[in-house]
Design an enzyme around this catalytic site. Structure first.
Site, PDB file in Angstrom:
ATOM      1  N   GLN A  90       0.847  -1.187   0.000  1.00 50.41           N
ATOM      2  CA  GLN A  90       0.000   0.000   0.000  1.00 50.41           C
ATOM      3  C   GLN A  90       0.882   1.236   0.000  1.00 50.41           C
ATOM      4  O   GLN A  90       1.575   1.518   0.975  1.00 50.41           O
ATOM      5  CB  GLN A  90      -0.927   0.036   1.219  1.00 50.41           C
ATOM      6  N   CYS A  96      -6.610   1.782   2.379  1.00 54.80           N
ATOM      7  CA  CYS A  96      -6.533   0.434   2.936  1.00 54.80           C
ATOM      8  C   CYS A  96      -7.821  -0.371   2.750  1.00 54.80           C
ATOM      9  O   CYS A  96      -7.775  -1.595   2.624  1.00 54.80           O
ATOM     10  CB  CYS A  96      -6.135   0.475   4.401  1.00 54.80           C
ATOM     11  N   HIS A 168      -7.686   0.721  10.375  1.00 53.31           N
ATOM     12  CA  HIS A 168      -7.021   0.130   9.218  1.00 53.31           C
ATOM     13  C   HIS A 168      -7.729  -1.174   8.854  1.00 53.31           C
ATOM     14  O   HIS A 168      -8.417  -1.777   9.692  1.00 53.31           O
ATOM     15  CB  HIS A 168      -5.550  -0.135   9.558  1.00 53.31           C
ATOM     16  N   ASP A 183      -2.077  -7.448   4.304  1.00 54.63           N
ATOM     17  CA  ASP A 183      -2.084  -6.041   4.684  1.00 54.63           C
ATOM     18  C   ASP A 183      -0.945  -5.364   3.933  1.00 54.63           C
ATOM     19  O   ASP A 183       0.224  -5.722   4.115  1.00 54.63           O
ATOM     20  CB  ASP A 183      -1.887  -5.930   6.201  1.00 54.63           C
TER      21      ASP A 183
END
Length: 229
Positions: A90, A96, A168, A183
């Protein structure tokens, strides 16, 4: 001397199935996939989630209690990651929520029909590193607009794109028989071990995270990804 690259920001995505479904519809996924609320993590409430479940999206507070242990897990030599796991870094601020959507769908390309602009993106970045995937996303105006449409779908007023967020998203999917936590802020996906049911096994991991949090459980939410109509 080259100019400093200006960071790109997207408007934060609300944690709601409606917003996420709008995003994937705008990306051309159509009715082949749908997000649904997970109202609780005990077995009785999990049994109410539409089946089959292909992935989970988990919203949690951003703080060191979660970040530091997860960073260490991702970097650990014991964290073995299958080369078949789809993972993207990211680099876009506040993206996110949509990153979790990419990770959920990217690791289910063989089980959920994906078309439109998202299918074209997946094809273009096939085989690229997580960093190279992120660079391609930064240049993709069509997917940026799809995200923007979903962000406007929320029940609350969307914050500014560069607003400081306190939560998040991460995604959970099973690849090659193991449950992975995905993630884009982490150096690698986290392998949580053998799994056969992403809903039940993912809930087991999420329950541990929530149990370690000293605060209001309302700061968490879980959304499932399954096949649409």
């Amino acid at each position: 001397m080259s100019a400093t690259k200006e960071k790109i920001y997207w408007v934060p995505l609300e944690s709601s199935p409606d917003a996420m479904n709008k995003v994937i519809q705008q990306m051309g996924v159509g009715a082949s996939a749908a997000f649904s609320d997970v109202w609780g993590l005990d077995d009785e409430l999990l049994d109410m989630v539409p089946q089959p479940v292909n992935a989970l999206v988990f919203l949690f507070p951003l703080n060191d209690k979660f970040e530091e242990p997860r960073k260490k897990e991702a970097l650990s030599s014991e964290n073995k990651v299958s080369p078949n796991v789809w993972h993207m870094k990211q680099t876009i601020g506040n993206a996110c929520g949509t990153m979790a959507i990419f990770h959920a769908l990217g690791n289910n390309q063989n089980s959920i029909p994906i078309g439109g602009d998202l299918a074209a993106f997946f094809e273009k970045v096939n085989g690229l590193s997580p960093e190279a995937k992120a660079a391609e996303l930064e240049q993709n105006k069509v997917l940026a607009e799809a995200h923007k449409s979903g962000a406007a779908e929320g029940q609350t007023e969307a914050p500014a794109a560069d607003a400081k967020v306190e939560h998040h998203y991460a995604a959970y999917a099973i690849v090659d028989g193991d449950l992975y936590e995905l993630d884009g802020r982490l150096s690698a996906p986290i392998n949580h071990g053998p799994a056969t049911n992403v809903l039940k096994d993912g809930a087991r991991v999420i329950r541990k995270y929530i149990a370690s949090f000293e605060g209001d459980s309302q700061e968490f939410s879980v959304i499932s990804l399954g096949q649409g109509q």
